[in-house]
Design an enzyme around this catalytic site. Structure first.
Site, short mmCIF file in Angstrom:
data_model
loop_
_atom_site.label_atom_id
_atom_site.label_comp_id
_atom_site.label_asym_id
_atom_site.label_seq_id
_atom_site.Cartn_x
_atom_site.Cartn_y
_atom_site.Cartn_z
N LYS A 13 4.84 11.61 5.54
CA LYS A 13 4.61 11.84 6.97
C LYS A 13 5.65 11.10 7.83
O LYS A 13 6.25 11.68 8.72
CB LYS A 13 3.19 11.37 7.37
N ARG A 87 -7.51 9.92 11.45
CA ARG A 87 -7.87 9.69 10.05
C ARG A 87 -9.36 9.85 9.81
O ARG A 87 -9.81 9.70 8.68
CB ARG A 87 -7.47 8.26 9.66
N ARG A 126 8.66 2.53 -2.33
CA ARG A 126 8.99 2.60 -0.89
C ARG A 126 9.49 1.26 -0.34
O ARG A 126 8.96 0.21 -0.63
CB ARG A 126 7.74 3.01 -0.10
N ARG A 160 6.11 -3.08 2.19
CA ARG A 160 4.86 -3.33 2.89
C ARG A 160 3.87 -4.11 2.03
O ARG A 160 3.77 -3.87 0.82
CB ARG A 160 4.23 -1.99 3.30
N ARG A 171 -6.78 2.74 -0.34
CA ARG A 171 -6.24 3.66 0.67
C ARG A 171 -6.48 5.12 0.27
O ARG A 171 -6.80 5.96 1.10
CB ARG A 171 -4.74 3.39 0.87
P1 ADP Z 1 3.78 8.36 4.51
O1 ADP Z 1 4.32 8.11 5.90
O2 ADP Z 1 3.07 9.68 4.40
O3 ADP Z 1 2.96 7.23 3.98
P2 ADP Z 1 6.58 8.03 3.70
O4 ADP Z 1 7.32 8.97 4.61
O5 ADP Z 1 6.65 6.58 4.02
O6 ADP Z 1 5.04 8.51 3.54
O7 ADP Z 1 7.10 8.32 2.22
C1 ADP Z 1 6.63 7.55 1.10
C2 ADP Z 1 7.79 7.29 0.13
O8 ADP Z 1 8.17 8.52 -0.48
C3 ADP Z 1 9.05 6.74 0.79
O9 ADP Z 1 9.63 5.81 -0.09
C4 ADP Z 1 9.94 7.98 0.98
O10 ADP Z 1 11.34 7.64 0.95
C5 ADP Z 1 9.54 8.85 -0.20
N1 ADP Z 1 9.54 10.28 0.11
C6 ADP Z 1 9.12 10.87 1.26
N2 ADP Z 1 9.21 12.22 1.18
C7 ADP Z 1 9.69 12.48 -0.08
C8 ADP Z 1 10.00 13.70 -0.78
N3 ADP Z 1 9.82 14.89 -0.22
N4 ADP Z 1 10.49 13.59 -2.04
C9 ADP Z 1 10.66 12.37 -2.61
N5 ADP Z 1 10.40 11.20 -2.01
C10 ADP Z 1 9.91 11.24 -0.75
P1 AMP Z 2 -0.10 3.80 7.43
O1 AMP Z 2 1.13 3.10 7.93
O2 AMP Z 2 -0.38 5.08 8.17
O3 AMP Z 2 -0.11 3.95 5.93
O4 AMP Z 2 -1.33 2.84 7.81
C1 AMP Z 2 -1.42 1.51 7.29
C2 AMP Z 2 -2.82 0.96 7.51
O5 AMP Z 2 -3.09 0.86 8.93
C3 AMP Z 2 -3.96 1.81 6.98
O6 AMP Z 2 -4.21 1.57 5.59
C4 AMP Z 2 -5.13 1.34 7.86
O7 AMP Z 2 -5.60 0.05 7.48
C5 AMP Z 2 -4.45 1.19 9.22
N1 AMP Z 2 -4.46 2.46 9.99
C6 AMP Z 2 -3.37 3.19 10.37
N2 AMP Z 2 -3.74 4.26 11.08
C7 AMP Z 2 -5.09 4.24 11.14
C8 AMP Z 2 -6.07 5.10 11.72
N3 AMP Z 2 -5.72 6.22 12.38
N4 AMP Z 2 -7.38 4.76 11.59
C9 AMP Z 2 -7.75 3.65 10.93
N5 AMP Z 2 -6.88 2.80 10.36
C10 AMP Z 2 -5.56 3.08 10.45
#
Ligand code: ADP
Ligand code: AMP
Length: 225
Positions: A13, A87, A126, A160, A171
């Site tokens: 995302k 969420r 990541r 992270r 999660r």
């Molecule tokens: P989210 O925001 O949904 O938690 P991220 O955008 O942070 O996901 O992506 C999670 C990990 O996967 C990151 O390390 C990113 O570089 C990698 N990633 C994202 N999209 C792809 C894809 N289409 N193919 C391979 N790796 C990806």
């Molecule tokens: P994310 O960066 O989206 O993976 O979010 C990291 C953490 O932030 C999550 O595991 C939750 O603890 C909190 N969080 C982020 N967005 C929300 C949401 N919309 N509702 C509740 N908790 C959230």
């Protein structure tokens, strides 16, 4: 145009939201990023949510709804990408009301479909730039120069605290229990579009672009007969 990127942690995302910002001038609203910022800036709310986030649980609806409301009000003419929000069903209802009160509407919900094994690998690899927020991956998207952000040249690359096996389990469970019902919710509203999130980053980006381009004729001031 306002859209939601929906999917489990690691679905891609944030990666796609940043591309949409660059390519379409939209604004990414990531509640995860906002909460992490609140933590580092030492606000009362940041302190309150720190342990919940580290454990991988969801923070309360009122906190994230308040954060989103502030951002929507601050940029009345912007097009938003909601990333990691809503969420829960309560957050989804609140978003609908918030957009309506601010003269906006939701145009599409893009679900990024990724299987759980891939998520574990994505989360484990990541890292992000602590200065500009660019997202990287050890295997699929490493920095061009080791230890240096491609976008801003910073060497402040971070992993992270919640990207560990234990927190990921929680999660994922939170996602399946509380967030995945939103897929049916938005399908019923006629807003859901599903994209294969397992494809390479560029392919996912062009799939999303196709969905948004198909919506464009109805955007802006164009009126249907
Ligand atoms: P989210 O925001 O949904 O938690 P991220 O955008 O942070 O996901 O992506 C999670 C990990 O996967 C990151 O390390 C990113 O570089 C990698 N990633 C994202 N999209 C792809 C894809 N289409 N193919 C391979 N790796 C990806
Ligand atoms: P994310 O960066 O989206 O993976 O979010 C990291 C953490 O932030 C999550 O595991 C939750 O603890 C909190 N969080 C982020 N967005 C929300 C949401 N919309 N509702 C509740 N908790 C959230």
């Amino acid at each position: 145009m306002n859209i939601i990127l929906l999917g489990p942690p690691g679905a891609g995302k944030g990666t796609q939201a940043r591309r949409l910002e660059e390519e379409r001038g939209m604004i990414q609203l990531s509640t995860g990023d906002m909460l992490r910022e609140a933590r580092t800036s030492g606000t009362e709310m940041g302190r309150k949510v720190a342990a919940i986030m580290d454990a991988g649980e969801l923070v309360t609806d009122d906190i994230v709804i308040g954060l989103i409301e502030e951002k929507i009000k601050a940029a009345p003419n912007a097009s938003f990408i909601f990333d990691g929000f809503p969420r829960t069903l309560a957050q989804a209802d609140a978003l609908g009301e918030l957009l309506e009160r601010n003269g906006k509407k939701l145009d599409a919900v893009i679900e990024l479909r990724v299987d759980d094994d891939a998520l574990v690998k994505r989360i484990a690899g990541r890292y992000t730039c602590g200065d500009c927020g660019e997202v990287y991956h050890d295997a699929t998207k490493p920095t061009k120069v080791d230890g240096v952000c491609d976008e801003c040249g910073s060497s402040n690359l971070i992993r992270r605290a919640d990207d560990n096996e234990e927190a990921l389990k929680t999660r994922l469970m939170e996602y399946y229990k509380k967030t995945s019902p939103l897929i049916g919710y938005y399908y019923a509203k006629g807003l859901l579009h599903s994209v294969d999130g397992l494809a390479p980053i560029d392919t996912v980006a062009s799939e999303i672009a196709s969905v948004l381009d198909a919506l464009r004729p109805l955007d802006g001031n164009v009126k249907t007969p």
